[in-house]
Design a protein around this motif. Structure first.
Motif, PDB file in Angstrom:
ATOM      1  N   ILE A 162       0.839  -1.197   0.000  1.00  0.00           N
ATOM      2  CA  ILE A 162       0.000   0.000   0.000  1.00  0.00           C
ATOM      3  C   ILE A 162       0.874   1.248   0.000  1.00  0.00           C
ATOM      4  O   ILE A 162       0.631   2.210  -0.749  1.00  0.00           O
ATOM      5  CB  ILE A 162      -0.937   0.004   1.224  1.00  0.00           C
ATOM      6  CG1 ILE A 162      -1.891  -1.183   1.173  1.00  0.00           C
ATOM      7  CG2 ILE A 162      -1.719   1.310   1.301  1.00  0.00           C
ATOM      8  CD1 ILE A 162      -2.776  -1.299   2.408  1.00  0.00           C
ATOM      9  N   ALA A 163       1.893   1.240   0.860  1.00  0.00           N
ATOM     10  CA  ALA A 163       2.779   2.397   0.949  1.00  0.00           C
ATOM     11  C   ALA A 163       3.518   2.632  -0.363  1.00  0.00           C
ATOM     12  O   ALA A 163       3.681   3.776  -0.801  1.00  0.00           O
ATOM     13  CB  ALA A 163       3.767   2.197   2.095  1.00  0.00           C
ATOM     14  N   PHE A 164       3.969   1.566  -1.014  1.00  0.00           N
ATOM     15  CA  PHE A 164       4.697   1.725  -2.265  1.00  0.00           C
ATOM     16  C   PHE A 164       3.805   2.264  -3.375  1.00  0.00           C
ATOM     17  O   PHE A 164       4.252   3.058  -4.207  1.00  0.00           O
ATOM     18  CB  PHE A 164       5.329   0.396  -2.681  1.00  0.00           C
ATOM     19  CG  PHE A 164       6.664   0.168  -2.063  1.00  0.00           C
ATOM     20  CD1 PHE A 164       7.762   0.888  -2.485  1.00  0.00           C
ATOM     21  CD2 PHE A 164       6.823  -0.747  -1.041  1.00  0.00           C
ATOM     22  CE1 PHE A 164       9.006   0.705  -1.904  1.00  0.00           C
ATOM     23  CE2 PHE A 164       8.049  -0.934  -0.447  1.00  0.00           C
ATOM     24  CZ  PHE A 164       9.151  -0.212  -0.877  1.00  0.00           C
ATOM     25  N   LEU A 165       2.557   1.845  -3.393  1.00  0.00           N
ATOM     26  CA  LEU A 165       1.624   2.412  -4.365  1.00  0.00           C
ATOM     27  C   LEU A 165       1.478   3.915  -4.148  1.00  0.00           C
ATOM     28  O   LEU A 165       1.487   4.708  -5.102  1.00  0.00           O
ATOM     29  CB  LEU A 165       0.255   1.744  -4.249  1.00  0.00           C
ATOM     30  CG  LEU A 165       0.053   0.438  -5.007  1.00  0.00           C
ATOM     31  CD1 LEU A 165      -1.305  -0.158  -4.655  1.00  0.00           C
ATOM     32  CD2 LEU A 165       0.138   0.663  -6.507  1.00  0.00           C
ATOM     33  N   GLY A 166       1.338   4.302  -2.880  1.00  0.00           N
ATOM     34  CA  GLY A 166       1.217   5.720  -2.558  1.00  0.00           C
ATOM     35  C   GLY A 166       2.450   6.511  -2.947  1.00  0.00           C
ATOM     36  O   GLY A 166       2.355   7.609  -3.511  1.00  0.00           O
ATOM     37  N   LEU A 216      12.207  -6.297  -7.000  1.00  0.00           N
ATOM     38  CA  LEU A 216      11.378  -6.277  -8.203  1.00  0.00           C
ATOM     39  C   LEU A 216       9.946  -5.853  -7.876  1.00  0.00           C
ATOM     40  O   LEU A 216       9.317  -5.103  -8.644  1.00  0.00           O
ATOM     41  CB  LEU A 216      11.376  -7.665  -8.853  1.00  0.00           C
ATOM     42  CG  LEU A 216      12.701  -8.111  -9.459  1.00  0.00           C
ATOM     43  CD1 LEU A 216      12.647  -9.591  -9.838  1.00  0.00           C
ATOM     44  CD2 LEU A 216      13.052  -7.275 -10.686  1.00  0.00           C
ATOM     45  N   THR A 217       9.434  -6.301  -6.733  1.00  0.00           N
ATOM     46  CA  THR A 217       8.082  -5.923  -6.328  1.00  0.00           C
ATOM     47  C   THR A 217       7.984  -4.427  -6.105  1.00  0.00           C
ATOM     48  O   THR A 217       7.009  -3.780  -6.518  1.00  0.00           O
ATOM     49  CB  THR A 217       7.673  -6.667  -5.053  1.00  0.00           C
ATOM     50  OG1 THR A 217       7.780  -8.073  -5.278  1.00  0.00           O
ATOM     51  CG2 THR A 217       6.257  -6.320  -4.641  1.00  0.00           C
ATOM     52  N   TRP A 218       8.987  -3.857  -5.429  1.00  0.00           N
ATOM     53  CA  TRP A 218       8.991  -2.416  -5.208  1.00  0.00           C
ATOM     54  C   TRP A 218       8.948  -1.667  -6.536  1.00  0.00           C
ATOM     55  O   TRP A 218       8.225  -0.683  -6.679  1.00  0.00           O
ATOM     56  CB  TRP A 218      10.230  -2.004  -4.417  1.00  0.00           C
ATOM     57  CG  TRP A 218      10.362  -2.690  -3.095  1.00  0.00           C
ATOM     58  CD1 TRP A 218       9.355  -3.237  -2.339  1.00  0.00           C
ATOM     59  CD2 TRP A 218      11.576  -2.939  -2.369  1.00  0.00           C
ATOM     60  NE1 TRP A 218       9.863  -3.810  -1.205  1.00  0.00           N
ATOM     61  CE2 TRP A 218      11.217  -3.647  -1.186  1.00  0.00           C
ATOM     62  CE3 TRP A 218      12.912  -2.638  -2.582  1.00  0.00           C
ATOM     63  CZ2 TRP A 218      12.161  -4.035  -0.245  1.00  0.00           C
ATOM     64  CZ3 TRP A 218      13.854  -3.016  -1.644  1.00  0.00           C
ATOM     65  CH2 TRP A 218      13.487  -3.711  -0.494  1.00  0.00           C
ATOM     66  N   MET A 219       9.730  -2.132  -7.500  1.00  0.00           N
ATOM     67  CA  MET A 219       9.755  -1.476  -8.808  1.00  0.00           C
ATOM     68  C   MET A 219       8.385  -1.519  -9.472  1.00  0.00           C
ATOM     69  O   MET A 219       7.899  -0.508  -9.997  1.00  0.00           O
ATOM     70  CB  MET A 219      10.797  -2.144  -9.706  1.00  0.00           C
ATOM     71  CG  MET A 219      12.234  -1.929  -9.287  1.00  0.00           C
ATOM     72  SD  MET A 219      13.393  -2.868 -10.315  1.00  0.00           S
ATOM     73  CE  MET A 219      13.033  -2.175 -11.934  1.00  0.00           C
ATOM     74  N   VAL A 220       7.749  -2.687  -9.451  1.00  0.00           N
ATOM     75  CA  VAL A 220       6.442  -2.823 -10.093  1.00  0.00           C
ATOM     76  C   VAL A 220       5.409  -1.913  -9.426  1.00  0.00           C
ATOM     77  O   VAL A 220       4.635  -1.220 -10.100  1.00  0.00           O
ATOM     78  CB  VAL A 220       5.972  -4.288 -10.045  1.00  0.00           C
ATOM     79  CG1 VAL A 220       4.531  -4.400 -10.512  1.00  0.00           C
ATOM     80  CG2 VAL A 220       6.868  -5.155 -10.916  1.00  0.00           C
ATOM     81  N   LEU A 221       5.402  -1.892  -8.101  1.00  0.00           N
ATOM     82  CA  LEU A 221       4.415  -1.082  -7.390  1.00  0.00           C
ATOM     83  C   LEU A 221       4.655   0.406  -7.595  1.00  0.00           C
ATOM     84  O   LEU A 221       3.701   1.182  -7.749  1.00  0.00           O
ATOM     85  CB  LEU A 221       4.445  -1.425  -5.906  1.00  0.00           C
ATOM     86  CG  LEU A 221       3.910  -2.809  -5.542  1.00  0.00           C
ATOM     87  CD1 LEU A 221       4.149  -3.105  -4.070  1.00  0.00           C
ATOM     88  CD2 LEU A 221       2.430  -2.913  -5.856  1.00  0.00           C
ATOM     89  N   LEU A 222       5.920   0.820  -7.585  1.00  0.00           N
ATOM     90  CA  LEU A 222       6.228   2.228  -7.839  1.00  0.00           C
ATOM     91  C   LEU A 222       5.772   2.638  -9.232  1.00  0.00           C
ATOM     92  O   LEU A 222       5.169   3.699  -9.424  1.00  0.00           O
ATOM     93  CB  LEU A 222       7.728   2.480  -7.671  1.00  0.00           C
ATOM     94  CG  LEU A 222       8.265   2.481  -6.236  1.00  0.00           C
ATOM     95  CD1 LEU A 222       9.784   2.555  -6.240  1.00  0.00           C
ATOM     96  CD2 LEU A 222       7.682   3.644  -5.442  1.00  0.00           C
ATOM     97  N   LEU A 223       6.057   1.793 -10.226  1.00  0.00           N
ATOM     98  CA  LEU A 223       5.657   2.106 -11.593  1.00  0.00           C
ATOM     99  C   LEU A 223       4.143   2.092 -11.750  1.00  0.00           C
ATOM    100  O   LEU A 223       3.582   2.894 -12.511  1.00  0.00           O
ATOM    101  CB  LEU A 223       6.307   1.124 -12.568  1.00  0.00           C
ATOM    102  CG  LEU A 223       7.831   1.257 -12.711  1.00  0.00           C
ATOM    103  CD1 LEU A 223       8.383   0.152 -13.595  1.00  0.00           C
ATOM    104  CD2 LEU A 223       8.200   2.620 -13.276  1.00  0.00           C
ATOM    105  N   LEU A 224       3.461   1.200 -11.028  1.00  0.00           N
ATOM    106  CA  LEU A 224       2.002   1.194 -11.070  1.00  0.00           C
ATOM    107  C   LEU A 224       1.449   2.484 -10.483  1.00  0.00           C
ATOM    108  O   LEU A 224       0.514   3.082 -11.027  1.00  0.00           O
ATOM    109  CB  LEU A 224       1.453  -0.013 -10.308  1.00  0.00           C
ATOM    110  CG  LEU A 224      -0.079  -0.133 -10.241  1.00  0.00           C
ATOM    111  CD1 LEU A 224      -0.681  -0.215 -11.638  1.00  0.00           C
ATOM    112  CD2 LEU A 224      -0.485  -1.348  -9.409  1.00  0.00           C
ATOM    113  N   GLY A 225       2.047   2.930  -9.380  1.00  0.00           N
ATOM    114  CA  GLY A 225       1.623   4.190  -8.789  1.00  0.00           C
ATOM    115  C   GLY A 225       1.848   5.364  -9.725  1.00  0.00           C
ATOM    116  O   GLY A 225       0.998   6.252  -9.854  1.00  0.00           O
ATOM    117  N   VAL A 226       3.009   5.387 -10.414  1.00  0.00           N
ATOM    118  CA  VAL A 226       3.298   6.445 -11.394  1.00  0.00           C
ATOM    119  C   VAL A 226       2.258   6.418 -12.508  1.00  0.00           C
ATOM    120  O   VAL A 226       1.766   7.463 -12.952  1.00  0.00           O
ATOM    121  CB  VAL A 226       4.720   6.280 -11.964  1.00  0.00           C
ATOM    122  CG1 VAL A 226       4.940   7.222 -13.145  1.00  0.00           C
ATOM    123  CG2 VAL A 226       5.766   6.540 -10.886  1.00  0.00           C
ATOM    124  N   ALA A 227       1.932   5.210 -12.995  1.00  0.00           N
ATOM    125  CA  ALA A 227       0.951   5.079 -14.079  1.00  0.00           C
ATOM    126  C   ALA A 227      -0.418   5.594 -13.658  1.00  0.00           C
ATOM    127  O   ALA A 227      -1.139   6.197 -14.461  1.00  0.00           O
ATOM    128  CB  ALA A 227       0.857   3.622 -14.521  1.00  0.00           C
TER     129      ALA A 227
END
Length: 408
Positions: free
Chosen positions: A35-39, A293-304
């Motif tokens: 949740i935090a990484f998405l934010g 890798l999970t952090w990267m995916v979640l960060l990029l999803l949040g950016v998107a």
């Protein structure tokens, strides 16, 4: 302000630091790290060039990043499971795989059709959302392999085991349904060919390659004739990554299901010698890589999301996401687990925690070109569903699992 190329190194460093700190900070609270990484990703989207960080603009990068994340996670969950695979010991898993998942796809496809979505598009969405995620569900999965004296104990939490084993297998088992949707959309569907090859043939290849590679590497790791030749003696945990990439690549070259092969290979390696501490070293190494890798995916999803990923979302997309997470999975999971050995609370928890995530991103990135007209809506619906799942399950995971542990 837009961050340039050099500034991205600073962002990457801060993101990794955040990833190392967040799990510890949030351990006592009902807020998961995803949740935090998405934010953070949404905030990051305000400061970076978002034009090249969209899954629609860069489907190839999205596909390969999600693909790598999933296979690394599958190796991790396979190494974490202590229970030998069998029809009886894995009965809860088989119920979730062969009853709950197909029924869920059928129910969601029907719901999409009633909401006015084209049949092939509705089936694709239901199929890509079918697998539960081995990446984002770490809060409700087994923690790692028991080695040494503990390897003789069979004390795996039944809920954690069920969710872990289900996530390990259903990523690959969703593939035939995804291909079925593509064949219908492209008007190239042949029932005999699909059943013989896409449903059975590719699955058999995945299981065979996974078992064969896992057995061979198990012998090389723990039972080579000369001790100096045993890979376990080298204490090089990078073997887990080499095995992950090699098994997946070989299976894909042979046109089998690589996700199934990687998980089966990990289970087979785990069964080769259960007490050796090298299993824990392999699992820890692959776990750290999975986290990055999970952090990267979640960060990029949040950016998107900040860049407008949810812009094409409609009420039908919202309805499908809410139905899946709140109604379809919990209800069908509950029914599939009828008359099993789980308690009532365990049964509800197992049925409810079907986290959706990175594997769904992979399947849409891999097949979205066949659904160009609906692609923005598909990504918006997928993004909404993943975010809803991450938030609801992330908030509920800690208190629910603590409640079950107290009762246990």
């Amino acid at each position: 302000m837009t961050i340039n190329g050099d500034g991205l190194y600073l962002v990457a460093g801060l993101a990794l630091l955040l990833g190392a700190v967040l799990p510890r900070l949030l351990a006592r609270y009902a807020v998961s790290a995803p949740i935090a990484f998405l934010g953070v990703g949404m905030l990051l989207g305000l400061a970076v060039d978002r034009s090249r960080l969209s899954p629609i603009a860069e489907p190839g990068i999205t596909k390969h990043l999600a693909e790598l994340t999933v296979i690394v996670a599958l190796m991790g969950v396979g190494l974490a499971i202590d229970r030998p695979i069998s029809l009886l010991n894995w009965s809860v898993t088989w119920r979730l795989l062969f009853i709950a998942m197909p029924a869920g796809v059928a129910a969601l496809t029907g719901a999409g059709w009633l909401l006015g979505i084209a049949p092939a598009t509705a089936l694709l969405l239901a199929a890509i959302l079918a697998p539960t995620d081995p990446v984002l569900a770490s809060d409700v999965q087994v923690e790692g392999p028991a080695t040494g004296e503990d390897a003789e104990l069979d004390e795996e939490d039944e809920v954690r085991f069920a969710l872990t084993s289900e996530a390990g297998l259903n990523d690959g088992m969703a593939a035939p349904l995804v291909y079925l949707a593509v064949f219908i959309a492209t008007k190239s569907f042949s029932p005999v060919h699909w059943a013989a090859w896409d449903l059975v043939g590719k699955t058999v290849i995945g299981v065979a390659v996974g078992f064969g590679a896992g057995w061979l590497l198990g012998r090389m790791t723990f039972a080579a004739p000369a001790r100096s030749l045993r890979l376990a003696e080298s204490r090089e945990p990078v073997l887990a990554l080499a095995m992950t990439l090699g098994v997946y690549g070989l299976t894909q070259v042979l046109h089998g299901y690589g996700f199934i092969a990687v998980f089966v290979a990990a289970l087979t390696l785990r069964s080769a010698e259960r007490r050796h501490e090298f299993h824990a070293e392999l699992h820890d190494f692959i776990g750290e890589l999975e986290h990055i890798l999970t952090w990267m995916v979640l960060l990029l999803l949040g950016v998107a999301v900040t860049a407008g990923l949810l812009g094409p979302l409609t009420m039908s997309g919202v309805a499908i996401g809410v139905l899946l997470v709140v109604v379809v999975r919990p209800l069908l999971g509950w029914l599939a687990l009828a008359r099993c050995e789980l308690s009532r609370a365990e049964r509800w928890a197992t049925a409810a925690f079907g986290v959706r995530g990175v594997s769904s991103v992979f399947y849409l990135a891999a097949t979205g070109a066949h659904f160009r007209e609906d692609l923005p809506w598909l990504w918006a619906t997928l993004g909404f569903t993943v975010i809803l799942s991450v938030v609801l399950h992330g908030i509920a995971a800690t208190p629910v699992m603590r409640f079950l542990e107290r009762r246990g």
